[in-house]
Design a protein around this motif. Structure first.
Motif, short mmCIF file in Angstrom:
data_model
loop_
_atom_site.label_atom_id
_atom_site.label_comp_id
_atom_site.label_asym_id
_atom_site.label_seq_id
_atom_site.Cartn_x
_atom_site.Cartn_y
_atom_site.Cartn_z
N LEU A 91 -35.36 144.24 26.13
CA LEU A 91 -35.02 144.17 24.72
C LEU A 91 -33.83 145.07 24.41
N PHE A 92 -33.79 146.24 25.07
CA PHE A 92 -32.65 147.16 24.94
C PHE A 92 -32.04 147.35 26.33
N CYS A 93 -30.74 147.38 26.40
CA CYS A 93 -30.09 147.42 27.70
C CYS A 93 -30.23 148.79 28.36
N ILE A 94 -29.99 148.81 29.66
CA ILE A 94 -30.02 150.06 30.43
C ILE A 94 -28.71 150.79 30.19
N LYS A 102 -23.07 152.85 25.38
CA LYS A 102 -24.01 153.97 25.46
C LYS A 102 -25.00 154.00 24.30
N ASP A 103 -24.62 153.41 23.16
CA ASP A 103 -25.53 153.39 22.03
C ASP A 103 -26.41 152.15 22.01
N GLY A 104 -26.29 151.31 23.03
CA GLY A 104 -27.16 150.15 23.15
C GLY A 104 -26.81 148.99 22.24
N ALA A 111 -26.36 147.05 16.36
CA ALA A 111 -27.15 148.17 16.87
C ALA A 111 -28.64 147.81 16.89
N PRO A 112 -29.39 148.37 17.84
CA PRO A 112 -30.83 148.05 17.90
C PRO A 112 -31.64 148.66 16.76
#
Length: 481
Positions: A91-94, A102-104, A111-112
């Motif tokens: 659901l959120f990237c590595i 870097k902020d996903g 943004a998440p």
């Protein structure tokens, strides 16, 4: 020399080779009725109609963040063509590997969370993007192993938020995705600190939150490398329905260990060698290593597996040029081979009552010992010292499985050597063939059925079509598939 009392048949390399009949290549198992659940005997997965579900997956973990919907549709269509019916998606990237911002945020800036790192403020636009991706997969007949908050990059966020917020976050996700029938929840990801009860409680809080509002979707978790299984941590037993084996060592050993648990659940290989990657202990994601992993898994009690590649998991710029790789093509060969047979009735021949000679006892024992030792930090040096026979590339263990009714025996042989079979383990005379896992062709052993009495020593043709030595021995009675 054959063993005393054995017959020997040499299947010469100039023997006529043939594919499966063309009509059989139409794989009706591709029609999946979601949701997926465990079988009654907890040995494999079934769909909503009770049909056995052979998990054949890829691992596009950054799908939601790095691709547009149009790109995702293109990726899904390509993977479907290779027989893939499952995708691992975070659901959120590595964020720790430099494969996404870097902020996903997504490639186009979504943004998440409305407040960075606050689980109580999920961004509706981001969640909608994820939902749209999962819906595309659902429409394509593809299950999604969805990781709600993977632990390689996002464990610090869980720690900052605490148990209560993690639980409510899980509830939010459970409600939000309850109608996406193709989801299997996957928790963890390189969860190296699972022995820390505080970290485990946080990850489990998310799972408990989902389960509190959604009793339909099944769950699993990936623990730690070098090797692990979901049920290494018994506290997950009541929360999961599926056991994820994870190993950079010979896959047969970890899959077999999970298969033989008293509290067993269907086991699949969630991660191992990736095509094009040289992960620690894997000796490179070569095609031979990938094939070993695939056939070892399926003949050691596995109900399926995930493939991965250096290009498909991050989906960075240039991913299109690395979709049609040899690894993906050979994954399809493996899928077609097992999907046409009663793979769900196979039982591992680990006591070597069926293949009695040629399985390489030293290699089989070395692989299992390496996996056992890797679970203990104090014995890690042993694993390193035993790498010549404990690693994937050097290990030549031949794994075999047989159906309980004796209608089928399948053995995977990584290197050329005679295999001696107790033919009395078959229910009737058999058609014997060598299957080439590199191109899907068969080589007949003789022109007539072989009697199901005494011992019979089989010798494979020479190198396979790819120039390697691995072959699959297939013994089937009439109607034995």
């Amino acid at each position: 020399m054959a063993l005393a009392g054995s017959l020997i048949w040499l299947a010469h390399s100039d023997r006529v080779q043939a594919q499966e009949p063309s009509s059989a290549l139409i794989d009706k198992s591709d029609q999946i009725a979601f949701p997926i659940r465990s079988s009654a005997n907890n040995r494999y997965l079934v769909d909503a109609d009770g049909k056995p579900f052979l998990m054949v997956g890829d691992s596009p973990q950054n799908l939601i963040v790095n691709l547009s919907l149009a790109d995702a549709a293109e990726f899904l269509a390509n993977r479907r063509n290779y027989g893939v019916n499952t995708l691992w998606v975070n659901l959120f990237c590595i964020t720790t590997k430099g494969t996404c911002p870097k902020d996903g945020t997504t490639y186009d800036g979504i943004a998440p969370f409305l407040t960075p790192g606050d689980l109580a403020t999920p961004n509706a636009a981001y969640i909608q993007r994820a939902d749209d991706m999962i819906k595309l997969a659902e429409q394509s007949g593809i299950a999604v192993l969805l990781d709600p908050i993977e632990t390689e990059s996002w464990l610090p966020v869980l720690r900052q938020n605490g148990i209560e917020k993690a639980f409510h976050y899980g509830q939010f996700l459970g409600n939000r995705f309850i109608n996406r029938t193709n989801i299997i929840w996957l928790h963890g990801n390189d969860f190296q600190s699972w022995r820390n009860p505080t970290d485990t409680a946080l990850v489990q809080a998310v799972a408990r939150g989902i389960r509190s509002v959604d009793a339909t979707h099944i769950h699993t978790t990936e623990l730690n490398y070098w090797t692990s299984g979901t049920l290494d941590d018994p506290s997950w037993s009541g929360l999961v329905d599926l056991d994820a084996a994870y190993s950079y060592l010979p896959a047969f050993a970890q899959v077999s260990a999970e298969y033989h648990r008293a509290d067993h659940k269907p086991v699949f290989l969630v991660e191992g060698a990736y095509e094009g990657e040289n992960n620690f202990l894997v000796d490179g994601g070569s095609l031979l290593n990938l094939r070993k992993q695939e056939y070892w898994t399926m003949l050691s009690g596995g109900s399926g597996q995930l493939y991965g590649s250096a290009w498909s998991w991050p989906l960075e710029k240039g991913w299109r040029s690395h979709l049609d790789t040899p690894g993906a093509q050979q994954l399809k060969v493996m899928k077609n081979f097992f999907a046409l047979r009663k793979w769900y009735e196979l039982r591992p021949d680990e006591d070597h009552k069926t293949v009695t000679g040629g399985y390489d006892a030293i290699a089989c024992h070395a692989g299992r010992t390496a996996v056992w030792a890797a679970h203990f930090a104090a014995l890690s040096r042993f694993v390193w010292a035993a790498r010549r026979i404990g690693y994937i590339a050097a290990n030549g263990c031949a794994t075999t499985a047989r159906t309980d009714d004796g209608s089928m025996v399948i053995a995977y042989m990584p290197t050329l050597r005679p295999l001696t079979v107790d033919m009395a383990r078959l229910a009737a005379p058999v058609i014997a063939r060598w299957f080439d896992p590199t191109d899907g062709s068969f080589t007949d052993v003789g022109s007539a059925p072989i009697a199901n009495t005494g011992s019979f020593t089989f010798r494979a043709p020479n190198q396979n079509q790819a120039g390697d030595e691995d072959w699959v021995l297939v013994l089937e009675t009439a109607g034995g598939r």
